[in-house]
Structures are given as structure tokens and as C-alpha cells.
Scaffold this motif. Structure first.
Motif, PDB file in Angstrom:
ATOM      1  N   VAL A 142      41.867  13.877   2.634  1.00  0.00           N
ATOM      2  CA  VAL A 142      42.028  12.415   2.632  1.00  0.00           C
ATOM      3  C   VAL A 142      43.397  12.039   3.194  1.00  0.00           C
ATOM      4  CG1 VAL A 142      42.180  10.325   1.221  1.00  0.00           C
ATOM      5  CG2 VAL A 142      40.514  12.066   0.640  1.00  0.00           C
ATOM      6  N   PRO A 172      34.440  12.349  -4.656  1.00  0.00           N
ATOM      7  CA  PRO A 172      35.064  11.116  -4.155  1.00  0.00           C
ATOM      8  C   PRO A 172      36.046  11.371  -3.012  1.00  0.00           C
ATOM      9  CG  PRO A 172      35.761  11.601  -6.412  1.00  0.00           C
ATOM     10  CD  PRO A 172      34.611  12.482  -6.106  1.00  0.00           C
ATOM     11  N   PHE A 173      36.780  12.469  -3.071  1.00  0.00           N
ATOM     12  CA  PHE A 173      37.752  12.732  -2.019  1.00  0.00           C
ATOM     13  C   PHE A 173      37.069  13.037  -0.684  1.00  0.00           C
ATOM     14  CE2 PHE A 173      40.828  14.164  -5.545  1.00  0.00           C
ATOM     15  CZ  PHE A 173      41.343  12.881  -5.645  1.00  0.00           C
ATOM     16  N   PHE A 174      36.027  13.865  -0.707  1.00  0.00           N
ATOM     17  CA  PHE A 174      35.327  14.150   0.549  1.00  0.00           C
ATOM     18  C   PHE A 174      34.651  12.890   1.102  1.00  0.00           C
ATOM     19  CE2 PHE A 174      35.108  18.910  -0.380  1.00  0.00           C
ATOM     20  CZ  PHE A 174      35.992  19.218   0.638  1.00  0.00           C
ATOM     21  N   ARG A 218      41.002  12.759 -13.373  1.00  0.00           N
ATOM     22  CA  ARG A 218      39.630  12.741 -13.894  1.00  0.00           C
ATOM     23  C   ARG A 218      39.324  11.421 -14.596  1.00  0.00           C
ATOM     24  NH1 ARG A 218      38.669  16.463 -17.935  1.00  0.00           N
ATOM     25  NH2 ARG A 218      40.637  17.548 -17.663  1.00  0.00           N
ATOM     26  N   PHE A 234      41.739   4.271  -6.549  1.00  0.00           N
ATOM     27  CA  PHE A 234      41.348   5.341  -5.612  1.00  0.00           C
ATOM     28  C   PHE A 234      42.572   5.890  -4.879  1.00  0.00           C
ATOM     29  CE2 PHE A 234      37.192   6.421  -3.125  1.00  0.00           C
ATOM     30  CZ  PHE A 234      37.452   7.770  -3.322  1.00  0.00           C
ATOM     31  N   LEU A 237      35.545  16.112  -8.773  1.00  0.00           N
ATOM     32  CA  LEU A 237      36.530  15.259  -8.099  1.00  0.00           C
ATOM     33  C   LEU A 237      36.514  15.490  -6.591  1.00  0.00           C
ATOM     34  CD1 LEU A 237      39.634  15.367 -10.420  1.00  0.00           C
ATOM     35  CD2 LEU A 237      38.093  13.464 -10.001  1.00  0.00           C
ATOM     36  N   GLN A 261      27.448   8.517   2.992  1.00  0.00           N
ATOM     37  CA  GLN A 261      27.735   9.823   2.402  1.00  0.00           C
ATOM     38  C   GLN A 261      26.501  10.397   1.764  1.00  0.00           C
ATOM     39  OE1 GLN A 261      29.155  12.973   2.174  1.00  0.00           O
ATOM     40  NE2 GLN A 261      30.763  11.620   2.818  1.00  0.00           N
ATOM     41  N   VAL A 307      49.127  19.197  -5.538  1.00  0.00           N
ATOM     42  CA  VAL A 307      49.048  20.352  -4.638  1.00  0.00           C
ATOM     43  C   VAL A 307      50.446  20.724  -4.165  1.00  0.00           C
ATOM     44  CG1 VAL A 307      48.117  21.210  -2.464  1.00  0.00           C
ATOM     45  CG2 VAL A 307      46.761  19.661  -3.865  1.00  0.00           C
ATOM     46  N   PHE A 337      44.082  26.358  -1.213  1.00  0.00           N
ATOM     47  CA  PHE A 337      43.572  25.223  -1.989  1.00  0.00           C
ATOM     48  C   PHE A 337      42.313  25.592  -2.748  1.00  0.00           C
ATOM     49  CE2 PHE A 337      44.851  22.802   2.048  1.00  0.00           C
ATOM     50  CZ  PHE A 337      46.152  22.626   1.609  1.00  0.00           C
ATOM     51  N   SER A 350      36.703  18.481 -13.156  1.00  0.00           N
ATOM     52  CA  SER A 350      37.526  18.499 -11.931  1.00  0.00           C
ATOM     53  C   SER A 350      36.759  18.960 -10.695  1.00  0.00           C
ATOM     54  CB  SER A 350      38.790  19.326 -12.102  1.00  0.00           C
ATOM     55  OG  SER A 350      38.717  20.155 -13.193  1.00  0.00           O
ATOM     56  N   PHE A 398      46.776  13.523  -6.776  1.00  0.00           N
ATOM     57  CA  PHE A 398      46.228  14.866  -6.582  1.00  0.00           C
ATOM     58  C   PHE A 398      46.968  15.607  -5.475  1.00  0.00           C
ATOM     59  CE2 PHE A 398      43.119  18.174  -6.834  1.00  0.00           C
ATOM     60  CZ  PHE A 398      42.636  18.042  -8.123  1.00  0.00           C
ATOM     61  N   ALA A 399      47.343  14.859  -4.423  1.00  0.00           N
ATOM     62  CA  ALA A 399      48.107  15.481  -3.342  1.00  0.00           C
ATOM     63  C   ALA A 399      49.473  15.930  -3.864  1.00  0.00           C
ATOM     64  CB  ALA A 399      48.258  14.509  -2.186  1.00  0.00           C
ATOM     65  N   ALA A 446      41.271  16.492  -1.463  1.00  0.00           N
ATOM     66  CA  ALA A 446      42.345  15.502  -1.576  1.00  0.00           C
ATOM     67  C   ALA A 446      43.274  15.581  -0.362  1.00  0.00           C
ATOM     68  CB  ALA A 446      43.136  15.729  -2.865  1.00  0.00           C
ATOM     69  N   VAL A 447      43.583  16.798   0.070  1.00  0.00           N
ATOM     70  CA  VAL A 447      44.449  16.954   1.236  1.00  0.00           C
ATOM     71  C   VAL A 447      43.773  16.393   2.482  1.00  0.00           C
ATOM     72  CG1 VAL A 447      45.580  18.641   2.745  1.00  0.00           C
ATOM     73  CG2 VAL A 447      45.693  18.915   0.277  1.00  0.00           C
ATOM     74  N   GLU A 503      45.938  16.452 -13.371  1.00  0.00           N
ATOM     75  CA  GLU A 503      44.513  16.750 -13.252  1.00  0.00           C
ATOM     76  C   GLU A 503      43.685  15.874 -14.199  1.00  0.00           C
ATOM     77  OE1 GLU A 503      41.400  20.160 -13.483  1.00  0.00           O
ATOM     78  OE2 GLU A 503      41.755  18.417 -14.739  1.00  0.00           O
ATOM     79  N   ASN A 547      39.017   8.658 -12.123  1.00  0.00           N
ATOM     80  CA  ASN A 547      37.736   8.749 -11.426  1.00  0.00           C
ATOM     81  C   ASN A 547      36.625   8.097 -12.247  1.00  0.00           C
ATOM     82  OD1 ASN A 547      35.968   9.692  -9.301  1.00  0.00           O
ATOM     83  ND2 ASN A 547      35.208  11.166 -10.788  1.00  0.00           N
ATOM     84  N   VAL A 605      44.268   9.764  -5.014  1.00  0.00           N
ATOM     85  CA  VAL A 605      44.593  10.612  -3.868  1.00  0.00           C
ATOM     86  C   VAL A 605      46.064  11.009  -3.914  1.00  0.00           C
ATOM     87  CG1 VAL A 605      44.765  10.693  -1.349  1.00  0.00           C
ATOM     88  CG2 VAL A 605      42.806   9.592  -2.418  1.00  0.00           C
ATOM     89  N   THR A 621      38.531  21.194  -4.516  1.00  0.00           N
ATOM     90  CA  THR A 621      38.925  19.829  -4.859  1.00  0.00           C
ATOM     91  C   THR A 621      40.260  19.470  -4.209  1.00  0.00           C
ATOM     92  OG1 THR A 621      37.825  20.139  -6.972  1.00  0.00           O
ATOM     93  CG2 THR A 621      39.233  18.225  -6.772  1.00  0.00           C
ATOM     94  N   GLU A 622      41.189  20.417  -4.222  1.00  0.00           N
ATOM     95  CA  GLU A 622      42.486  20.164  -3.578  1.00  0.00           C
ATOM     96  C   GLU A 622      42.318  19.981  -2.085  1.00  0.00           C
ATOM     97  OE1 GLU A 622      45.348  22.591  -6.717  1.00  0.00           O
ATOM     98  OE2 GLU A 622      44.704  23.543  -4.857  1.00  0.00           O
ATOM     99  N   ARG A 648      52.371  22.421  -6.865  1.00  0.00           N
ATOM    100  CA  ARG A 648      52.002  23.802  -7.111  1.00  0.00           C
ATOM    101  C   ARG A 648      52.586  24.738  -6.066  1.00  0.00           C
ATOM    102  NH1 ARG A 648      46.495  24.929  -6.353  1.00  0.00           N
ATOM    103  NH2 ARG A 648      47.470  25.508  -4.396  1.00  0.00           N
TER     104      ARG A 648
END
Lengths: 173, 426
Positions: free
Chosen positions: B245, B60-62, A51, A19, B57, A172, A30, B235, B54, A26-27, B242-243, A47, A54, A23, B238-239, A33
Motif C-alpha cells: 500500500v 484490506p491492505f491488498f 486489528r 484506514f 489484515l 476486489q 515493519v 515480510f 492478523s 503497520f508500515a 501493508a508495504v 498489531e 480493522n 496502513v 500481512t506486512e 522490526r
């Protein structure tokens, strides 16, 4: 240290590293990019990797979720029954759940072998596609183990879920 | 045969089988009965296909971000913030409850989590300001529903994934409908306060308000990242998840220092389990919707409605009834996975906007969650506030009624759902 303690610790290490890895990756994606250019194009595998991770995360936690009575289900009616009838239904659920998860693990095993033989590889990570299906083998086996443990009275998974899904739902959604 | 399979599913449901078994076992039976020649490998492929995307995804992050931020001091800070701004109004603590639930929903996106986090703080305060037990309990449970509509919302992400609707547009629609629902509850608070002759607290000076705003700044950063990030185009949803988190880990570990390493491990594991619970449903949902499509159920529904000469209005009524019943009996995610695949294509055939349809579906699920006897939030409130289920049920009925009125308005006035999405996107 008993087998179960060891297993729970292994599950915890696995889930937490997967997990947090998701994170972080993926961060990074971002950030990449935003920087753009060559750096970003070197991160295109992320990406797909996240997946895949996950999928392993989801199946890796299946057994723990069952043991903790966190899976969603409507137990209001069952809980209203007299003790004996309640026990009987619980044992039936365990037995059916055990058979179903063994069957699904077996199906996933067959598919893994088949896809590995075809030699199909994933688009950007270039790993053999068959490994994706290793996740459900693992997940349904962990699930089958918990159903079996509950069926034979080693763990008590029914006494801890108030209402639907317990704290899993609570936390959740 | 199809009826036997449905009956089988109902028996499993009532006996209290895990929901994923309730969905999976009848599907496996249906596969053997109707599509025996289909290779078994397809089943596993659909299970994986149901979760390998995607868009999903973001879930899980939220969930992780909400687990990190949800506990601890944020609920208190947001309540205080709402109180200094709304406390002086008539029935001020009631309005505070609604505002705080909506603010908390913009961090967590879970109605039961909102009940659990806010209930304990606002309910005793409401009682102190003279709001009756019955009304207070109903309000705590009902106002938490807005969390399902206000972004981030797992329900909307799942709906978006099933139907291929833009998550950003759904979030925009959810914001509007969530505010509308909150407003409706506010009207109820005002009426109740007038009936009982309740007054507000003293108006707070500007300095107090600014202090509360400053203290809640870290909590308010979350919606800023999510909404600001998505709608500025910085973003994808999904991004943004993640941010958020990373942001939550930063706030809880470095700013508040509430989270140490071993606590982080615990929260991470817990979030993984919570993710698994939702995704196992999505996985078997993938299986289920495959067979729904194979069996051409949407076509049958359309054909039936055509012969019954039903227009879009009658169709939406049918949708409302189906979801209300489902929401009363099963959990929101399963209701989506069972009902959206057969009904969505029909809605499109009638020319209903995908975002509008999503709002109708989500509002129905909201109502289901507070409707006796199985409404999940009732049980969560009962255990958090230590009040008998029956007292909560007594308080919740007027809110269910108002909710249904809101649902009918949202159903027949599409502009409420589409106003913000149209403004931003179209």
C-alpha cells in the motif's frame, strides 16, 4: 446540509482516517522490526491496534456499502421479475434486513455492557475489551438506518448494482 | 428441520437477499431451533472472532493497494510489455491477453477487476489481429481467472485463514497452478490460431523490449515486494500487503502524479467499502462455521463416505462437484465459507495436503466464476466490453471445458500444486 449528507461525510472522514492510520501503523511496525531492539519492543501494541481499527473499519463501512448497492447478492432472478413483484420482494428484503440488523445491534449492545462490567482488558493495548463490541453496535445501526431509508423510499439502493456485488466485487475478488 | 433451514437459505438466496443475510438468518434460526440454551452473546463473539485475526489484515491492505494501482496506466503498460515479448508468436495477441491478465493478477488478485481493467485494452486489439469475437470474449473472461491463483489472492488468504494453512505456501502453490492454467489457455490460443491461419506480428527488436520492460518497472515492483518480500523472509504476507500500500501510494502520488489528495480520499473510502463487503461475509461465516462444528457435520460426512467405501479419489470428485455447483450460483468467498469448514477436516482425514486441497478449491471457484448463468466475470465482461451476456456465454464454453480438464489434472497430480512449496519450504 441535510442529515444524510452530514452522515455520509462523517462516515467518509471516519473510514479514511482509520484506514490510512492502519496502513501507517503497520508500515511503522515493519520498519520498527527491521531496526529491532528496544524500538521494536516499544511497538508491540501496533498489531493489536490495527486489528481493532480493522474491525471498526469493517463495521463503519457496512451502511455505505448497502446504500451504494455494493453488498454481494444474487439479484439476477429478482431483476427478471415484473416490476410490481420486484418492488414487493425489495420491500421484504428491506424489512427483514432492518429487523435482523436491529436484532444484531441489540445483541452487540448487551455483550458490550456485559464485557465492560467484567472489567476485562485487552492484552497489549490495555483498553477495556467491551469497546470491541461497540463496532458491531455502530455497524449494525448504520445498516439498520440504510435498510429503513430504503424501505421508506428515501434512498434507492436497488437501481445501481449490476450483477453480483456491483463494483465492490469488481474491484476486489 | 435441517432441510427446512436449508430451504429457507435457498429461498433467501434466490430472492436476492444480501449474501450476509442469506448466511446469517438461517444460522440464527438454527441456533434458536437446536441450541436455544446457548447464550446469545456467543453469536456476537463468533461474529467478531470471524474477523479479529492478523492473517486477515492482509485482505484490506491488498484491496487498498489494488485499488490504488489497479486503475490508470498500469494495465496499459503491462499489456505493452507482454505484447513486445509475445506478439510475434502465432495468435500473438491471444498470448498477450493471457500474459497481461497474469501480470495484472500479480498486482490486483481479483478476477473481475482484471476483466474490467484488461478487457477494454486487449479485446479490440485481439479483434484487429483476426481473432474471432467469440474466442476473444471467452479468452478475456477466462484468462482473468489466473488472477485468483497468482499471488496476492484474497481467495487463498481466506482459505488459509479458515484452515490454518500457511499463506506463503498457498501463494507458492497458487503461482504454479496459475501458470499451469495460463499455459493451458495458451495451447488453446495456438490451436485456434492454426485453425484460422493467423500469423503473429513482427518480432520486436531487443531495444523495444528493454524499453517496455523499463516502462513497466513500477508495476513490476509490486510482485517483487510481495513475492520477494515474503519468500526472502523479510515480510509476513500481512506486512507485505501493508508495504505494498505504501508503495502504491508512492508510485501513484509521487511518480505518476495521477493521484491527488481528494482522489486518495475517494480511493480509500472505496477500498474501505470493498473491505467491508468481504469481511461482513467472513464475520457471519465465523458464526456459520461454529455451528457446522457444533453439529459435527464433518464427522457425518466422513462417516457417510466411509460407509459408501469411498477413497480419496472419490472424495475429491465429490469436492469438485460441490464447489463447481456452489461457484456457479454464489460468490467465491461465500462458497469458501460455506463449504470449506465441513469438507476440510474430511480432506485431512483422507491425507490430502492442505495446500493441494486449497488449489483444488480455488480452481473450482475460478471455473464457477466463468460458468453461466451466474458466473460473475461474465457480467463484468458484458458491462465493460458492452457486449450482450449471451455472446460472452457462447465464447466461454470451450474455456470452461479446458478448465475442467486442468482441474482434474491438478486434482489427481498433487505435484503441480506442491512443486514450488516443496522447493521453498519443505
Amino acid at each position: 446540509m441535510g442529515f444524510l449528507t452530514l452522515l455520509r461525510r462523517a462516515e467518509r472522514v471516519f473510514l479514511v482516517s482509520v484506514f490510512l492510520g492502519m496502513v501507517a501503523l503497520f508500515a511503522l511496525n515493519v520498519v520498527g522490526r527491521e531496526i529491532g531492539g528496544e524500538f521494536a519492543s516499544r511497538l508491540t501494541w501496533i498489531e493489536e491496534a490495527v486489528r481493532l481499527l480493522n474491525i471498526f473499519l469493517v463495521f463503519g463501512a457496512l451502511g455505505l456499502a448497502l446504500e451504494r448497492g455494493r453488498h454481494v447478492g444474487i439479484d439476477t432472478l429478482r431483476r427478471a421479475l415484473p416490476g410490481r413483484a420486484q418492488r414487493r420482494i425489495e420491500k421484504t428484503i428491506d424489512a427483514v434486513g432492518l429487523l435482523a440488523s436491529l436484532y444484531l445491534a441489540w445483541l452487540a449492545f448487551g455483550l458490550t455492557q456485559f464485557v465492560l462490567q467484567t472489567g476485562q482488558r485487552s492484552p497489549t493495548l490495555d483498553v477495556p475489551m467491551g469497546w470491541i463490541y461497540a463496532a458491531p453496535i455502530m455497524g449494525f445501526s448504520l445498516l439498520a438506518l440504510r435498510y429503513a431509508l430504503s424501505l421508506f423510499g428515501v434512498i434507492d439502493r436497488f437501481s445501481q448494482s449490476p450483477g453480483m456485488g456491483g463494483s465492490g466485487q469488481g474491484a476486489q475478488k | 428441520m435441517i432441510w427446512l433451514i436449508a430451504l429457507f437459505a435457498i429461498v433467501l438466496l434466490l430472492a436476492g437477499f444480501e449474501m450476509f443475510l442469506v448466511l446469517a438468518l438461517p444460522t440464527l434460526v438454527a441456533k434458536e431451533a437446536f441450541y436455544g440454551t446457548l447464550p446469545d452473546a456467543v453469536l456476537v463473539q463468533k461474529v467478531i472472532g470471524g474477523i479479529n485475526h492478523s492473517t486477515l489484515l492482509a485482505i484490506p491492505f491488498f484491496i487498498f493497494a489494488a485499488h490504488l494501482m489497479g486503475a490508470g496506466r498500469i494495465a496499459g503498460q503491462l499489456t505493452q510489455l507482454m505484447r513486445v515479448f509475445l506478439g510475434h508468436t502465432r495468435g500473438g495477441m491471444g498470448h498477450t491477453t493471457i500474459g497481461a491478465a497474469m501480470a495484472f493478477g500479480s498486482v490486483s488478485g481479483s478476477a473481475p477487476a482484471t476483466v474490467a481493467a484488461m478487457g477494454r485494452i486487449v479485446y479490440p486489439e485481439m479483434r484487429k489481429t483476426g481473432i474471432s469475437e467469440r474466442f476473444g470474449l471467452g479468452l478475456v473472461v477466462a484468462s482473468a481467472e489466473t488472477a485468483l491463483l497468482i499471488p496476492p489472492s484474497i481467495t487463498l488468504i481466506i482459505y488459509g485463514w479458515i484452515t490454518g494453512t500457511s499463506i506463503a505456501q498457498l501463494f507458492a502453490g497458487g503461482l504454479a497452478v496459475g501458470l499451469f492454467l495460463g499455459l493451458a489457455f495458451s495451447v488453446m490460443v495456438t490451436i485456434e490460431a492454426r485453425r484460422r491461419g493467423l500469423k503473429g506480428e513482427d518480432r520486436r527488436p531487443l531495444a523495444d523490449r528493454l524499453t517496455a520492460l523499463w516502462e513497466a518497472k513500477w508495476a513490476l515492483g509490486m510482485p517483487l515486494i510481495i513475492l520477494g518480500g515474503i519468500y526472502s523472509g523479510l515480510f509476513t504476507p500481512t506486512e507485505a500487503a501493508a508495504v505494498s500500500v505504501m508503495y502504491a501510494i508512492f508510485v501513484e502520488m509521487i511518480v505518476f502524479r495521477d493521484l491527488n489528495w481528494s482522489k486518495l480520499v475517494e480511493v480509500t473510502e472505496d477500498s474501505a467499502v470493498a473491505t467491508s463487503i468481504i469481511f461482513v461475509l467472513l464475520a457471519v461465516g465465523g458464526l456459520l462455521s461454529y455451528f457446522v462444528t457444533l453439529a459435527q457435520i464433518p464427522n457425518d460426512i466422513t462417516a457417510f463416505l466411509e460407509t459408501a467405501n469411498a477413497g480419496p479419489i472419490a472424495f475429491l470428485m465429490v469436492v469438485n462437484i460441490c464447489f463447481l455447483i456452489a461457484g456457479m450460483v454464489i460468490d467465491p468467498n461465500s462458497a469458501l465459507l460455506i463449504l470449506v469448514p465441513p469438507l476440510y477436516p474430511v480432506a485431512m482425514a483422507y491425507g490430502v495436503d492442505p495446500v493441494h486441497f486449497g488449489m483444488i478449491v480455488t480452481l473450482n471457484i475460478c471455473i464457477g466464476m466463468i460458468t453461466p448463468p451466474f458466473g460473475l466475470d461474465i457480467f463484468v465482461a458484458s458491462s465493460t466490453l458492452d457486449r450482450p451476456v449471451l455472446s460472452i456465454i457462447a465464447g466461454v464454453w470451450p474455456f470452461v471445458a479446458v478448465n475442467i480438464i486442468v482441474l482434474l489434472i491438478v486434482t489427481y497430480v498433487p505435484d503441480i500444486s506442491l512443486f514450488i512449496p516443496n522447493l521453498i519450504f519443505r
